[in-house]
Structures are given as structure tokens and as C-alpha cells.
Design a protein around this motif. Structure first.
Motif, short mmCIF file in Angstrom:
data_model
loop_
_atom_site.label_atom_id
_atom_site.label_comp_id
_atom_site.label_asym_id
_atom_site.label_seq_id
_atom_site.Cartn_x
_atom_site.Cartn_y
_atom_site.Cartn_z
N ARG A 1 -0.22 1.28 -5.52
CA ARG A 1 0.42 2.47 -4.85
C ARG A 1 -0.60 3.58 -5.06
O ARG A 1 -0.40 5.03 -4.27
CB ARG A 1 1.60 2.55 -6.21
N GLY B 1 0.62 -1.08 0.24
CA GLY B 1 0.13 0.02 -0.20
C GLY B 1 1.21 1.41 0.09
O GLY B 1 0.02 2.19 -0.06
N GLY B 2 2.52 1.19 0.37
CA GLY B 2 3.39 2.34 0.19
C GLY B 2 3.63 3.13 -1.22
O GLY B 2 3.26 2.22 -1.95
N ARG B 3 4.03 3.72 -1.39
CA ARG B 3 4.27 4.87 -2.55
C ARG B 3 5.84 4.44 -2.61
O ARG B 3 7.29 5.60 -1.93
CB ARG B 3 4.29 6.11 -2.16
N ASP C 1 -3.75 3.43 -2.55
CA ASP C 1 -2.63 3.75 -1.37
C ASP C 1 -4.24 2.39 -0.57
O ASP C 1 -4.60 2.26 0.44
CB ASP C 1 -2.92 4.46 -0.09
#
Length: 457
Positions: free
Chosen positions: A282, A2-4, A285
Motif C-alpha cells: 500500500r 497496489g492500490g490504497r 504502491d
């Protein structure tokens, strides 16, 4: 997931089918005779906002930094001035971002008022290092390129060079934003619109002001940006919308949920499934890891910073079912998936207000993708019936739409047919010729209704 995540790994494509290699190599060979070399290497610090004022307090399109680069090439009578602008934009979740656009000024301006074409690159990557602005800022040598197939943004110059030589100013945003949010259509649209606002804010450098007419041009990933910019302009950027003269696009991604099924199991394009999942994870999220099999986790880990050239033909036969746990073999059983793909469906989004030239290939079997039993033929990755449905929908809303279908072409080869037609269509719009339309003669397409959660079926 879920993080960038942002990294700088660059891969090299291997085992690419001969047809694809031949077409891309021919494109590159043509380009190498005309691409001007940029003589300055740009520092990476340019891409970060370090101002005292909070980014969220600045208006979309606000200029954060500028720099000027010089182009030199034997084929141009005078050097080309290139301006890059770091500007404020908005991501898929409404958060402020700092993004970059490249403005290429013509060797000699067109007669009369300035004319701008926003060329939307199909750089299709999950790696910010592959953005057009970095490609143009690099010290590009015209011989001895170590990995030419990985630099899509540079090889696209030939598709807008005729417009540049005719006196048009070209604006090329990093459409995927600073985190490379692949396939996040609405974000592509906002970065495009804000790049044009930023170009207007540097009038003394760009020659573009708030009366300059603008055309949008993009193929494949570029068509995502072009169409979504037209969709969002009336509400997000009415100041830009009032000066749009039209959109020329081809190879259009209309309904990603359909495309996931169309490319599944194909020999060349199946890997795009994984790229799209990483991109929407991404950009929105969303953590899909709890729904994935070991295969799915491995594939998505491999793709975290991959470009399209690292994926084509590298995952032959891949399907969503292989990537998911057995209980989630139907992607519609995942509520987050359904919610996101419905946000990316052009068919349920607002209607643009400008004329459209839309072209689409229909011979996907050339690239190994057969017709889908439910959605019909496509060009190998995009679905022809979906594009026809969108064109008819726009016709019904009163837009002047010219839809061209290339029955003999696949996704890659249709680009060669589309580019000169798109250039001519845009030039005619700038010359105030009436927009052509074949509305009423476009065959019916597929329903573009929203996806439903599996428990609702």
C-alpha cells in the motif's frame, strides 16, 4: 493490491494465547482506572482536506483544520484540554497527505519552559479507523467496552500519564498516515515530525513554540516512528531536530527482511508477515499479487483492514513460502520486495544526532518464537541481535546510547519494564542531566547489510 484500499471493518480477536490475554487485560485494567473519557464524538469529515489551495503547495506541517475536545476524569483535578490538528505531511512516495495529530495539554504546566513528549502509539493497524486520533475523539465509556483489546491507542494512556501529570504536553500523531500504511518507517518518521511542526503552528492553543524542547517516546510500532523520526529529522525537519533532546524506544524493528524470517512459522506472530506485505504494498504502491499463491491472496485479502489484534495467533505456522508461488519461495527473488525492504532497513539509513535509550527483550520463546539459526534470539517478533547492532552503530557514530536488554522478557512483557525506564530517561534529559551511555559494553549484533536480489547471489 497496489492500490490504497481503505475500509472500516473492525474485527475481534479470537483464540488469543492465555499469556497475551493476561498481559493485555492487566494493562487494560490499569488503564480503566485512569483513562479520561472524551465527551465529544468527532465527525469523520475532519479527516479530509477541503481547502481551495492545492495540498502540494503547502509546506509540511501546515495546519489545515483544528478542533478542541474536553477530557473529564475523577483522577484529574482539572479537565484536560485536547487539541486535534489536521496537517500537511508526506507519504512514502513523496506525495502530500492530510494527517491528524492529537495534542493533550497537562492539567498544570511544568515549571519553566514548556516540555513536549511526542508519544508514538503502537496501534499497528491497516485500518485508519484504529488511529489514535479517532480513539481519543470517540465517546469512550469507562465501563462496558465491547471490544477493549482492539483499542490499543486508548489503553496506552497509562504509559504517558505520569509525564502528563508532571506537566508535560503530549503530542500523539497518527503515525501511519491517513491510509494506515503499516510498517512504512520513513512515512512514520515524517508524520511524526510534521505533527510537531503543526503543534508549533497552533501556539495559542497548544502552548508549544519554536523554542520548546521535544522528546520522542515509542515502543514496538511506536519505536518505528520514534527511530525513523530521529533518522529523518536532520534532513527532513532540521527545525525540529535542533530542539530534540532524545529518543526513548523499545522493541525496535530494525531490518524487516530479517524479521520476516524470524517470525515465520511461529504460533503467535507469524501473521505479521501478511500485515507487513499489505503495508508495504500500500505505502510504496507495489503489486505483489502476481507472486502469490492462492493461500497468499486469501491471507492478504483478509488483512486489508486488519489490526494487530486481528492477526496475533490467528495464522499460526504461516510462512512466506506458503504465501508465494513455488518459484518465489525466496522473497529475494522478487525485485520489488528487495527494493522496498532495503528502504526500511534502519541500519543503512542516516544516523540520528540525538541521545538514545534503546531497550529490547530477548526471551521470545515466551511468545512461542524460538531463536533463529541465523539471526539468534528475539522477543518474539523483534530480533535482539539486530537492535544491538543498531545501538553499536549509533555508538560508533558518537551518539550517547543507553542500551538495556531484558533477557527474561518477551515483546509484550518487556513493555512493562521499558515504560517507567523510558519516562525517567526522558525526564532526566529535560532536566539537562548528561545522557548515560553503555557504549563499548553492548554485545555485538547481526550484520545489517542490504538485501541482494537472488540473481545477484
Amino acid at each position: 493490491m497496489g492500490g490504497r484500499r481503505v475500509s472500516t471493518r473492525a474485527g475481534k480477536p479470537a483464540g488469543m494465547p492465555r499469556l497475551m490475554v493476561a498481559v493485555f487485560s492487566a494493562t487494560l485494567a490499569t488503564t480503566l482506572g485512569s483513562v479520561p473519557a472524551v465527551m465529544a464524538q468527532a465527525p469523520e469529515s475532519f479527516y479530509s482536506y477541503d481547502g481551495a489551495e492545492p495540498l502540494a503547495s503547502l509546506a509540511p506541517g501546515a495546519v489545515l483544520k483544528t478542533r478542541t475536545l474536553e477530557y473529564h476524569a475523577d483522577t484529574f483535578a482539572t479537565p484536560l484540554t485536547t487539541i486535534q490538528v489536521l496537517y500537511r505531511s508526506t507519504d512514502s512516495l513523496g506525495n502530500p497527505t492530510a494527517n491528524v495529530t492529537t495534542i493533550i495539554k497537562p492539567p498544570a504546566p511544568a515549571t519553566g519552559a514548556a516540555k513536549v513528549v511526542s508519544f508514538l502509539s503502537a496501534y499497528d493497524s491497516l485500518n485508519p479507523a484504529h488511529s489514535p486520533s479517532r480513539a481519543f475523539a470517540a465517546d469512550i465509556e469507562l465501563t462496558g467496552l465491547s471490544d477493549p483489546l482492539s483499542d490499543i491507542a486508548s489503553s496506552e494512556v497509562q504509559f504517558f500519564a505520569p509525564l502528563l501529570m508532571a506537566g508535560y504536553t503530549i503530542v500523539i500523531p497518527d503515525t501511519e498516515g491517513p491510509a494506515a500504511d503499516f510498517a512504512a518507517g520513513p512515512e512514520y518518521g515524517r508524520t511524526t515530525l510534521d505533527s510537531l511542526r503543526a503543534a508549533r503552528h497552533v501556539t495559542t492553543l497548544s502552548g508549544i513554540d519554536d523554542t520548546t524542547k521535544i522528546g520522542l517516546m515509542g515502543y514496538s510500532g511506536g519505536a518505528i516512528a520514534a527511530n525513523w523520526a530521529a533518522i529523518e529529522a536532520p534532513s527532513y525537519a532540521p527545525d525540529i531536530n535542533e530542539d530534540l533532546i532524545g529518543v526513548a524506544e523499545g522493541g525496535v524493528l530494525v531490518d524487516p527482511a530479517h524479521n520476516l524470517n524470524y517470525v515465520a512459522g511461529s504460533p503467535i506472530w507469524a501473521g505479521v508477515i501478511g500485515m507487513a506485505i499489505v503495508g508495504i504494498s500500500r505505502s510504496f504502491d507495489v503489486d505483489f499479487s502476481k507472486y502469490l499463491s492462492d493461500t497468499g491472496r486469501r491471507v492478504l485479502e483478509e488483512m486489508q483492514d486488519a489490526s494487530i489484534m486481528n492477526v496475533l495467533a490467528q495464522y499460526p505456522g504461516l510462512t512466506w513460502a506458503q504465501m508465494a508461488l513455488p518459484e518465489y519461495a525466496d522473497p529475494n527473488s522478487i525485485p520489488e520486495y528487495v527494493d522496498v525492504v532495503n528502504k526500511l532497513n534502519m541500519g543503512t539509513a542516516p544516523t540520528p544526532t540525538v541521545p538514545m535509550f534503546i531497550a529490547q527483550g530477548a526471551n521470545g520463546i515466551l511468545e512461542g518464537t524460538p531463536a533463529h539459526p541465523g539471526f539468534g534470539a528475539g522477543d518474539g517478533v523483534m530480533i535482539t541481535g539486530d537492535v544491538r547492532a543498531l545501538a553499536n552503530q549509533y555508538c560508533a557514530a558518537g551518539l550517547a546510547v543507553q542500551y538495556d536488554q531484558y533477557d527474561a522478557h518477551s515483546h509484550v512483557t518487556a513493555l512493562i519494564a521499558w515504560a517507567p525506564a523510558a519516562q525517567k530517561w526522558l525526564i532526566d534529559r529535560f532536566d539537562n542531566q548528561p545522557a548515560p551511555t553503555n557504549c563499548g559494553n553492548i554485545p555485538a549484533g547481526n550484520p545489517l547489510t542490504p538485501e541482494r536480489h537472488a540473481h545477484q547471489l
